[in-house]
Scaffold this active site. Structure first.
Site: not given
Length: 641
Positions: A133, A154, A330, A349, A353, A387, A390, A450, A452, A623
């Protein structure tokens, strides 16, 4: 053996046996092979040179050098008169490296096995969080990249470790304590030494990628020294998740220097864990966009209403951050990491991209909200790396084996076909977490590819706790055939839509190409159905068929009308793409069918009209949304992978 403690010259010539005793605070034990040595009747006169080991321990650290002693008396044939005596002077030191081996959230002194890590409810071994984080408000990167603390907060993300170092100060004039990390673990773990102040400068990194050992700075009279340990990398293809640290008491009077004692502790890195639709929603993420169809303001209003019903916070990613990339599912996947002392969410992530590329890092990463990604090093990104491809099942039991955190589902090509797969770096990462063993499904028959697009899970109020929803062309054709036989054959799909030609029930049923396309799609879904039943331990009673038609484009399937399984699940409230089915007696027959299937399970079906913004762009509600959910109450370290 005595010869390792005392010189042979100390033993009188005619000695046959010995007796050993210790001063106050010294315990003496003997160990021997019963096949070779007979225990003396008086349990005192032990034979010399017969493989008898003398074990000496002390119950507390010495107050001064050589304040403890062991007396050894030697005897010949006469047991009542010693031939000679030897004295061994000892200094007791309390050296121990301790962590939360018992997984209680606090460090306790352990006399057990600290080198081994065991799974299960009776297991033991400490847990490390990857410090992924960003607690420091002025920090630009992830905390694990910093060799200096940027925030005292931290420390809460790190595992406490305590070094006990009690003994006479004079002992440490000729001995030193050295903390070590193996070379293989040095890039996976960082250690900060604490000196008790409230300033960031009171904490310095002493072990890590650039420091394999650290000579501990013990102050006079100091009995305990605190450290904080952070994880630097998640388990992955070449890292099983275990790291170790050790401390040695080293004699500096000898050359080379000799360690007299070493204590070692082992940690396991906490895995990244996905949460299924059955977990309660906390935050619903959507994107605000303006495209050729205008603003998606209506969709945002619908999502706001849905989130309000589910008592879920709505977070809108503004246009300036998404740059008209609405497919937030995604781009990323929410999960969490957990140790006995701390838990926080972590966004994964994807390597996709596109225009949402920087949103997870810039806008989600923050205090107690972690970030992880996997980049594809060489080959280009495929659609299967998004994703939306996923998912994760609810907890299941398969042939007696429990998966209390469910199983990850990813879409791939047909086995042994040589088609597309999700990137290996992502698949390796998911598998290496160990706690949600992935299942590969066949999704490459879809235009977008996908999972989904043909499956979803919903929570239920019965004993099973969930249902698997599968898109079903067969169920849709059966429904339309039923409506035709009831006299509604001329009622049209897409009635009232300006940008889509109407198709009557009769036309759709008589369209041989559409029927053949859906026979093919049904076979693909049925193949996955059998995999899901086998790998998730499901029966037909656990599956609900949601009516849905597809059509083929360049041999790949797209939804013929908005894909109803591509829904967002917020507890018992389902945000379902409005299918624009035939209107019979004032109601959409597709909506009525879905309500009849799901509402008896305690669910509420809310059909959302965003046809132009979503269906025309090859995506639906799921989506274009993303949900952060509550972690599992089950502790991952209690399972046995």
């Amino acid at each position: 053996m005595l010869s390792s403690l005392l010189s042979i010259s100390d033993v009188p010539k005619d000695a046959e046996t010995f007796r050993v005793s210790g001063s106050s605070g010294v315990e003496v034990f003997t160990a021997y092979n019963t096949a070779q040595v007979t225990e003396p009747i008086d349990k005192a006169h032990w034979p010399l040179d017969a493989g008898v080991d003398v074990i000496i321990s002390v119950d507390a650290a010495s107050k001064a050098l050589n304040d403890l002693k062991v007396n050894v008396s030697y005897f010949g044939q006469q047991k009542d008169s010693a031939l000679g005596h030897s004295v061994l002077y000892l200094t007791g030191a309390d050296i121990s490296l301790d962590v939360d081996t018992g997984r209680t959230g606090k460090v306790k002194r352990s006399q057990g096995d600290k080198k081994t890590w065991r799974w299960g409810p009776e297991g033991y071994g400490a847990v490390l969080l990857v410090n992924c984080d960003r607690d420091g408000l002025r920090s630009r990167g992830i905390d694990l990249a910093n060799t200096q603390l940027t925030s005292l907060d931290d420390l809460q993300d790190m595992a406490p470790m305590v070094l006990s170092c009690d003994g006479p100060d004079e002992l440490f004039d000729s001995h030193k304590l050295v903390l070590n990390v193996p070379l293989s673990d040095s890039r996976r773990v960082g250690v900060f030494c604490a000196r008790g102040g409230n300033s960031l400068s009171d904490y310095k990194q002493v072990l890590g990628p650039w420091h394999l050992s650290y000579e501990v700075e013990r102050h006079p009279g100091e009995r305990k020294i605190s450290f904080y340990v952070e994880g630097l990398t998640f388990p992955d293809a070449h890292f099983l998740g275990l790291v170790s640290l050790s401390v040695s008491l080293v004699d500096t009077k000898t050359l080379p220097e000799v360690p007299h004692f070493t204590d070692t502790v082992t940690f396991r890195m906490a895995p990244w864990i996905m949460t299924p639709n059955t977990q309660s929603p906390l935050e619903l993420y959507v994107c605000s966009v303006v495209d050729s169809h205008g603003s998606n303001e209506k969709f945002l209003k619908d999502m706001s209403d849905l989130a309000s019903k589910a008592n879920c916070k709505l977070i809108v990613c503004p246009w300036i951050e998404n740059r008209n990339d609405r497919w937030i599912q995604d781009e990323m996947e929410f999960g969490y990491i957990e140790a006995p002392h701390k838990s926080f969410p972590v966004v994964f992530d994807s390597p996709r991209n596109r225009r949402l590329k920087y949103f997870p890092y810039k806008s989600i990463l923050g205090p107690d909200f972690g970030y992880v990604t996997r980049e594809i090093p060489f080959a280009g990104v495929s659609g299967l790396d998004s994703f939306g491809n996923l998912d994760v099942s609810p907890p299941v039991t398969v042939e007696g084996k429990e998966y209390p955190l469910g199983r990850i589902l990813i879409g791939s090509s047909f086995p042994k076909s040589g088609g597309q797969q999700m990137a290996k770096v992502v698949r390796d990462f998911l598998k290496a977490q160990q706690v949600q063993a992935p299942v590969e499904l066949y999704s490459d028959w879809l235009y977008v590819g996908h999972v989904d697009e043909f499956l979803s899970f919903v929570p239920t109020s019965d004993q099973k706790g969930f249902r698997l929803l599968l898109a079903s062309p067969s169920a849709c054709l059966e429904l339309f055939q039923e409506k035709k036989e009831e006299g509604y054959g001329e009622v049209a799909q897409f009635d009232g839509l300006k940008h889509q030609a109407k198709r009557s029930i009769n036309e759709m049923l008589e369209d041989r190409r559409l029927r053949n396309d859906n026979l093919h799609v049904q076979k693909c879904i049925d193949w996955n159905r059998e995999v899901l039943k086998r790998e998730l331990g499901l029966t037909e009673r656990d599956i609900v068929d949601i009516p849905q038609l597809f059509f083929l484009k360049d041999s790949y399937a797209e939804a013929f009308f908005p894909d109803m399984v591509n829904m967002v699940v917020l507890g018992k409230y389902l945000g379902i793409p409005k299918p624009f089915g035939p209107i019979i007696n004032g109601s959409c027959c597709l909506e009525e069918k879905v309500r009849s299937l799901l509402e008896p399970l305690g669910l509420y079906c809310i059909f959302i009209d965003d046809y132009l913004s979503y269906h025309k762009l090859l995506g639906e509600i799921h989506c274009g949304t993303n949900v952060r959910r509550k972690p599992f109450p089950f502790k991952w370290w209690h399972m046995v992978p």
